[in-house]
Enzyme design. Structure first.
Site, PDB file in Angstrom:
ATOM      1  N   ASP A  31      -4.101  -5.423  -1.849  1.00 21.25           N
ATOM      2  CA  ASP A  31      -3.925  -3.916  -2.123  1.00 21.25           C
ATOM      3  C   ASP A  31      -3.199  -4.042  -3.447  1.00 21.25           C
ATOM      4  O   ASP A  31      -3.072  -4.827  -4.185  1.00 21.25           O
ATOM      5  CB  ASP A  31      -3.201  -3.358  -1.035  1.00 21.25           C
ATOM      6  CG  ASP A  31      -3.637  -1.910  -0.873  1.00 21.25           C
ATOM      7  OD1 ASP A  31      -3.300  -0.879  -1.982  1.00 21.25           O
ATOM      8  OD2 ASP A  31      -4.247  -1.346   0.223  1.00 21.25           O
ATOM      9  N   HIS A  63       0.161   2.819  -3.048  1.00 26.81           N
ATOM     10  CA  HIS A  63      -0.898   2.582  -2.017  1.00 26.81           C
ATOM     11  C   HIS A  63      -0.695   1.352  -1.170  1.00 26.81           C
ATOM     12  O   HIS A  63      -0.901   1.386   0.350  1.00 26.81           O
ATOM     13  CB  HIS A  63      -2.245   2.312  -2.681  1.00 26.81           C
ATOM     14  CG  HIS A  63      -3.482   2.340  -1.725  1.00 26.81           C
ATOM     15  ND1 HIS A  63      -3.877   1.415  -1.173  1.00 26.81           N
ATOM     16  CD2 HIS A  63      -4.184   3.550  -1.439  1.00 26.81           C
ATOM     17  CE1 HIS A  63      -5.179   1.736  -0.513  1.00 26.81           C
ATOM     18  NE2 HIS A  63      -5.257   3.009  -0.667  1.00 26.81           N
ATOM     19  N   ASN A 165     -14.464   6.391   0.304  1.00 22.57           N
ATOM     20  CA  ASN A 165     -14.230   8.145   0.254  1.00 22.57           C
ATOM     21  C   ASN A 165     -15.348   8.636  -0.583  1.00 22.57           C
ATOM     22  O   ASN A 165     -15.033   9.689  -1.046  1.00 22.57           O
ATOM     23  CB  ASN A 165     -12.885   8.539  -0.218  1.00 22.57           C
ATOM     24  CG  ASN A 165     -11.819   7.721   0.581  1.00 22.57           C
ATOM     25  OD1 ASN A 165     -11.875   7.554   1.550  1.00 22.57           O
ATOM     26  ND2 ASN A 165     -10.717   7.255  -0.257  1.00 22.57           N
ATOM     27  N   SER A 244      -8.692   4.433   3.293  1.00 20.41           N
ATOM     28  CA  SER A 244      -7.606   3.252   3.277  1.00 20.41           C
ATOM     29  C   SER A 244      -6.833   3.363   4.345  1.00 20.41           C
ATOM     30  O   SER A 244      -5.943   2.580   4.581  1.00 20.41           O
ATOM     31  CB  SER A 244      -6.972   3.408   1.669  1.00 20.41           C
ATOM     32  OG  SER A 244      -7.927   3.036   0.747  1.00 20.41           O
TER      33      SER A 244
END
Length: 299
Positions: A31, A63, A165, A244
């Site tokens: 990430d 994130h 997404n 996520s």
């Protein structure tokens, strides 16, 4: 996380009063990085920066810290209110995304190769990949990325990836979630009357290989988890949304299962996750096997 845990039936005899917490299970997180938030104290086992090659922990986007918190925060800064799915698990964090949350495919591949080298040493059983991009058939780098992801699966690791997404159109599952081998997590919305449905943005199958995806869905809207700016005066937790966030919910549940059944294979974990889903009344290429149900998973 309290409402999330209620929705996925997290509280059961196995998880009550911390009986099972994912202890002994290593999780690799690819990430944007991680900050030394108090909720991870003593449980960040290893760190690698594939982007800027820095040796100290950092997260210039937030994130990765948020995803890691959903996985393994112990919730100490909030009195346990926002503890993650597997607060006993240890994390190996590999930075492959930049300060904007974007990433070069080469950095992601470097991170995957790193997991290949070190997973035995750090007892990594699970790989969380909360990233993705629309696949381009015939792209050699993308083919190599998928090969590396699937090599981790073939080595026996549980690889959990985001559906992306870019939904709700058909064929909107991102890479590497389009792999037939990995566990692909879609997102559902927490509804005000207590009902649940798949989030409209969550990627949908089928894949180019006509594989039904996602495999399972988990809550992905307004999920509270660790704030990377906490030590700079921010709140301990912030909210983020998307597949996520659903991905570490599924990966964390897998860590609980592997603590209870350490000899279980990744294929057995995947089958158990499939069989525990709660039907949301939507087509398989939108909801997979349904909404994650932790109590059934651990039963």
């Amino acid at each position: 996380m309290k409402l999330v845990k209620q929705k996925i039936h997290y509280w059961c005899p196995d998880t009550w009063q911390g009986r099972i917490t994912g202890k002994g299970c290593g999780i690799a997180v690819l990430d944007t990085g991680i900050v030394p938030h108090p909720d991870f104290e003593g449980r960040i086992a290893a760190w690698l920066d594939c982007v800027h090659h820095r040796t100290s922990l950092y997260d210039d986007n937030g994130h990765g810290t948020h995803v890691a918190g959903i996985l393994a925060s112990d919730g100490r800064t909030t009195g346990g209110l926002y503890a993650g799915m597997a607060p006993g698990a240890k994390l190996t964090v590999i930075k492959v995304l930049d300060e904007k949350g974007n990433g070069k495919i080469g950095h992601v591949m470097e991170g995957l190769r790193c997991v290949q080298r070190i997973w035995r040493h750090f007892n990594i059983r699970i790989v969380n990949i909360s990233l993705g991009a629309l696949p381009h058939p015939g792209d050699r780098q993308e083919e190599e990325l998928l090969r590396l992801v699937e090599a981790l699966w073939e080595a026996g690791l549980v690889v959990v990836t985001a559906a992306g997404n870019l939904g709700p159109g058909e064929g909107s599952i991102t890479i590497p979630g389009c792999s037939r081998k990995v566990i692909t997590a879609g997102a559902s919305d927490l509804q005000s009357p207590g009902k649940e449905k798949r989030a409209s943005c969550s990627g949908c199958g089928p894949t180019d290989g006509c594989v039904v995806k996602p495999d399972i869905v988990a809550p992905g809207r307004r999920i509270a988890s660790c704030n990377y700016q906490y030590r700079k005066g921010g709140q301990p937790c912030v909210e983020k949304s998307g597949t996520s966030m659903a991905t570490p919910i599924v990966a964390g549940a897998a860590a609980l299962l592997l603590e209870k059944h350490p000899g279980m294979t990744n294929n057995e974990v995947k089958l158990r996750i499939w069989n525990c889903g709660q039907d949301l009344g939507e087509p398989a290429n939108r909801q997979g096997h349904g909404l994650l149900h932790v109590a059934k998973l651990l039963a």
